[in-house]
Design an enzyme around this catalytic site. Structure first.
Site, PDB file in Angstrom:
ATOM      1  N   TYR A 124      43.989  34.680  35.903  1.00 20.24           N
ATOM      2  CA  TYR A 124      43.216  35.289  34.817  1.00 20.24           C
ATOM      3  C   TYR A 124      43.318  34.620  33.450  1.00 20.24           C
ATOM      4  O   TYR A 124      42.527  34.935  32.558  1.00 20.24           O
ATOM      5  CB  TYR A 124      43.592  36.779  34.701  1.00 20.24           C
ATOM      6  CG  TYR A 124      43.170  37.574  35.926  1.00 20.24           C
ATOM      7  CD1 TYR A 124      41.833  37.902  36.130  1.00 20.24           C
ATOM      8  CD2 TYR A 124      44.082  37.941  36.895  1.00 20.24           C
ATOM      9  CE1 TYR A 124      41.430  38.599  37.259  1.00 20.24           C
ATOM     10  CE2 TYR A 124      43.699  38.645  38.025  1.00 20.24           C
ATOM     11  CZ  TYR A 124      42.371  38.970  38.209  1.00 20.24           C
ATOM     12  OH  TYR A 124      41.977  39.653  39.332  1.00 20.24           O
ATOM     13  N   PHE A 393      47.101  50.660  38.109  1.00 20.42           N
ATOM     14  CA  PHE A 393      45.727  51.138  38.313  1.00 20.42           C
ATOM     15  C   PHE A 393      44.936  50.094  39.075  1.00 20.42           C
ATOM     16  O   PHE A 393      45.400  48.984  39.241  1.00 20.42           O
ATOM     17  CB  PHE A 393      45.049  51.465  36.966  1.00 20.42           C
ATOM     18  CG  PHE A 393      45.080  50.339  35.967  1.00 20.42           C
ATOM     19  CD1 PHE A 393      44.139  49.328  36.009  1.00 20.42           C
ATOM     20  CD2 PHE A 393      46.072  50.274  35.000  1.00 20.42           C
ATOM     21  CE1 PHE A 393      44.168  48.282  35.083  1.00 20.42           C
ATOM     22  CE2 PHE A 393      46.113  49.236  34.078  1.00 20.42           C
ATOM     23  CZ  PHE A 393      45.168  48.237  34.127  1.00 20.42           C
TER      24      PHE A 393
HETATM   25  C1  ACO Z   1      42.894  42.969  38.843  1.00 17.72           C
HETATM   26  C2  ACO Z   1      42.920  42.753  40.336  1.00 17.72           C
HETATM   27  O1  ACO Z   1      42.231  43.396  41.054  1.00 17.72           O
HETATM   28  S1  ACO Z   1      43.995  41.595  40.976  1.00 17.72           S
HETATM   29  C3  ACO Z   1      43.430  41.273  42.637  1.00 17.72           C
HETATM   30  C4  ACO Z   1      42.767  39.919  42.745  1.00 17.72           C
HETATM   31  N1  ACO Z   1      42.330  39.730  44.128  1.00 17.72           N
HETATM   32  C5  ACO Z   1      43.045  39.076  45.063  1.00 17.72           C
HETATM   33  O2  ACO Z   1      44.139  38.525  44.810  1.00 17.72           O
HETATM   34  C6  ACO Z   1      42.452  39.077  46.450  1.00 17.72           C
HETATM   35  C7  ACO Z   1      42.505  37.685  47.120  1.00 17.72           C
HETATM   36  N2  ACO Z   1      41.857  36.615  46.337  1.00 17.72           N
HETATM   37  C8  ACO Z   1      40.529  36.622  46.062  1.00 17.72           C
HETATM   38  O3  ACO Z   1      39.795  37.532  46.392  1.00 17.72           O
HETATM   39  C9  ACO Z   1      39.952  35.421  45.329  1.00 17.72           C
HETATM   40  O4  ACO Z   1      40.697  34.258  45.670  1.00 17.72           O
HETATM   41  C10 ACO Z   1      39.956  35.556  43.784  1.00 17.72           C
HETATM   42  C11 ACO Z   1      39.175  36.804  43.390  1.00 17.72           C
HETATM   43  C12 ACO Z   1      41.381  35.660  43.248  1.00 17.72           C
HETATM   44  C13 ACO Z   1      39.304  34.303  43.176  1.00 17.72           C
HETATM   45  O5  ACO Z   1      37.922  34.288  43.465  1.00 17.72           O
HETATM   46  P1  ACO Z   1      37.062  32.932  43.473  1.00 17.72           P
HETATM   47  O6  ACO Z   1      35.639  33.315  43.623  1.00 17.72           O
HETATM   48  O7  ACO Z   1      37.643  31.997  44.469  1.00 17.72           O
HETATM   49  O8  ACO Z   1      37.325  32.355  42.025  1.00 17.72           O
HETATM   50  P2  ACO Z   1      36.451  31.227  41.311  1.00 17.72           P
HETATM   51  O9  ACO Z   1      35.803  30.363  42.358  1.00 17.72           O
HETATM   52  O10 ACO Z   1      35.532  31.833  40.327  1.00 17.72           O
HETATM   53  O11 ACO Z   1      37.611  30.422  40.590  1.00 17.72           O
HETATM   54  C14 ACO Z   1      37.596  30.109  39.233  1.00 17.72           C
HETATM   55  C15 ACO Z   1      38.768  29.217  38.945  1.00 17.72           C
HETATM   56  O12 ACO Z   1      39.984  29.927  39.200  1.00 17.72           O
HETATM   57  C16 ACO Z   1      40.793  29.208  40.136  1.00 17.72           C
HETATM   58  N3  ACO Z   1      41.442  30.212  40.969  1.00 17.72           N
HETATM   59  C17 ACO Z   1      40.829  31.189  41.659  1.00 17.72           C
HETATM   60  N4  ACO Z   1      41.739  31.928  42.315  1.00 17.72           N
HETATM   61  C18 ACO Z   1      42.940  31.402  42.033  1.00 17.72           C
HETATM   62  C19 ACO Z   1      44.258  31.740  42.408  1.00 17.72           C
HETATM   63  N5  ACO Z   1      44.508  32.765  43.233  1.00 17.72           N
HETATM   64  N6  ACO Z   1      45.275  31.002  41.922  1.00 17.72           N
HETATM   65  C20 ACO Z   1      45.022  29.956  41.092  1.00 17.72           C
HETATM   66  N7  ACO Z   1      43.770  29.597  40.695  1.00 17.72           N
HETATM   67  C21 ACO Z   1      42.750  30.321  41.156  1.00 17.72           C
HETATM   68  C22 ACO Z   1      39.826  28.356  40.897  1.00 17.72           C
HETATM   69  O13 ACO Z   1      40.447  27.242  41.482  1.00 17.72           O
HETATM   70  C23 ACO Z   1      38.829  27.976  39.825  1.00 17.72           C
HETATM   71  O14 ACO Z   1      39.379  26.909  39.051  1.00 17.72           O
HETATM   72  P3  ACO Z   1      38.430  25.793  38.381  1.00 17.72           P
HETATM   73  O15 ACO Z   1      37.521  26.534  37.449  1.00 17.72           O
HETATM   74  O16 ACO Z   1      39.399  24.892  37.701  1.00 17.72           O
HETATM   75  O17 ACO Z   1      37.700  25.178  39.514  1.00 17.72           O
END
Ligand code: ACO
Length: 393
Positions: A124, A393
């Site tokens: 984030y 939450f």
């Molecule tokens: C507040 C909450 O609800 S916390 C719960 C978050 N959800 C989870 O952990 C569930 C499992 N993970 C997921 O669903 C997905 O991997 C997510 C939501 C974390 C990321 O979604 P994505 O669609 O892959 O992210 P997106 O493609 O927009 O990535 C944007 C950037 O963040 C980076 N990024 C995304 N996820 C991660 C991660 N887990 N760790 C490190 N970097 C990350 C990407 O590499 C990308 O980097 P770049 O801009 O340099 O290329």
């Protein structure tokens, strides 16, 4: 893939979004009881879906909330949760699209901050969130209270039904006592109750005048002699001391495991032998995003310190970029030369007082242009007690 692929889901689609989220964090779909509880915190118009070929493969939701800031004011906040992208659709920018949409939506609603708990620390910061509070988990083994801990009022057990009325009111009274606390809307409590199940027990403390000023929710861990302390909320140190005494004195129990506690809770001082309390972890707790930097900066109070001009660089919400003169008398926008430069995420990490600017400067996250600027910022942003959220939450 971009913002045009994100839209607000209709209430009929909320359960599908919840299932998507639960699968992404490796949980089975919610059963009827769990969904009935979850649905109570979900607000129409605040659940987003990210679409590929007309199929929802990503989701994120926010809830109407408020954040207590240093000085005790409460700022309207978007409480973000339920964030997920289906495993076959990650790393294509879907989360990025949802985050941008959600932050714009929070700005439109007049929410000066967004807050969340992160599943992983690497996600984030790029969207301007910074770690603003931390929590400690502890384990107490065969602990006894120090005899000098003051006594006050009484602790009584209440039924789960009675707790539904009592606890929200007590929490409301305690909420503004410390920066970092958030609203627990009516829809929050059923989710916690279902997650803990029927074995949860609730004790309430009332002061010498009979006014309720604290509670603890705990449950046995299986058939062991361990009790898990999930939620201990107290309006003052007297109430906290009595609730801890009650827990320490529970018959048949040798171990208390308490989670999400404030990092400055003086537990070791409360105990006859401080080594019967062991810290099992200190973790990042609430991540904060300043959606409206001038409003957020003006909402909190500042300590004594020389004024400092901070330049904020915000690529995601560019309206926040600019220079702010921060002093103990307040905050104004200005054109003066910057003494410190930082990103929105770095500012968020300083905002509630958990970390000094100098710590972030050591990591290259704050750039100082004049000799005393870091010291001034350290004094201005410092708070008497570290912030603490303590509400999942
Ligand atoms: C507040 C909450 O609800 S916390 C719960 C978050 N959800 C989870 O952990 C569930 C499992 N993970 C997921 O669903 C997905 O991997 C997510 C939501 C974390 C990321 O979604 P994505 O669609 O892959 O992210 P997106 O493609 O927009 O990535 C944007 C950037 O963040 C980076 N990024 C995304 N996820 C991660 C991660 N887990 N760790 C490190 N970097 C990350 C990407 O590499 C990308 O980097 P770049 O801009 O340099 O290329």
């Amino acid at each position: 893939m971009g913002e045009s692929d994100v839209r607000v889901l209709s209430p009929a689609e909320h359960r599908q979004a919840d299932e998507l989220f639960r699968r992404a964090i490796f949980l089975p779909p919610a059963d009827e009881d769990t969904w009935a509880a979850t649905a109570q915190r979900v607000e129409a118009g605040r659940v987003l879906g990210a679409f590929v070929d007309d199929e929802v493969v990503g989701t994120a939701l926010s809830m109407t909330s408020a954040l207590t800031v240093p000085g005790g004011a409460e700022l309207p906040a978007a409480a973000v949760t339920g964030v997920a992208v289906r495993a076959d659709s990650t790393r294509r920018g879907l989360l990025t699209g949802m985050m941008r949409y959600q932050l714009d939506d929070a700005a439109r609603r007049g929410e000066a901050v967004a807050v969340l708990h992160a599943s992983e620390a690497g996600i984030y910061e790029r969207f301007g969130y910074g770690v603003a509070t931390r929590t400690r988990s502890v384990e107490l083994q065969r602990a006894h209270m120090r005899s000098s801990v003051p006594r006050s009022g009484r602790v009584r057990l209440v039924t789960q039904e009675r707790a539904r009325d009592l606890l929200p009111a007590i929490y409301r009274r305690c909420r503004t006592g410390r920066a970092g606390r958030v609203h627990r809307p009516d829809g929050w409590w059923p989710g916690r109750d279902v997650a803990m199940g029927e074995s949860r027990t609730i004790a309430v403390h009332s002061d010498d005048e009979g006014a309720d000023d604290g509670f603890v929710v705990y449950q046995p861990r299986g058939h062991s002699s361990t009790v898990d302390v999930r939620d201990l909320v107290a309006a003052n140190d007297l109430a906290a001391g009595e609730l801890w005494r009650f827990l320490v004195d529970l018959d048949l129990i040798t171990t208390l495991a308490a989670f999400d506690r404030p990092v400055d809770e003086p537990l070791e001082w409360l105990l006859a032998d401080r080594r019967t309390c062991r810290t099992t972890s200190v973790e990042d707790d609430l991540w904060v995003r300043l959606v409206d930097v001038p409003v957020a900066l003006r909402a909190r109070t500042y300590g004594p310190g020389d004024p400092v001009v901070v330049e904020v660089v915000d690529d995601v919400l560019p309206a926040n970029s600019g220079r702010y003169r921060i002093s103990s008398a307040g905050v104004t926008t200005c054109d003066d030369s910057a003494q410190l430069t930082m990103s929105a995420a770095a500012l968020a990490a300083l905002y509630l007082g958990d970390q000094p600017a100098s710590a972030l400067a050591a990591a290259g996250l704050v750039e100082a242009h004049t000799a005393n600027a870091l010291t001034s910022a350290d004094h201005l942003f410092a708070t008497a007690r570290p912030p603490w959220c303590g509400t999942n939450f």
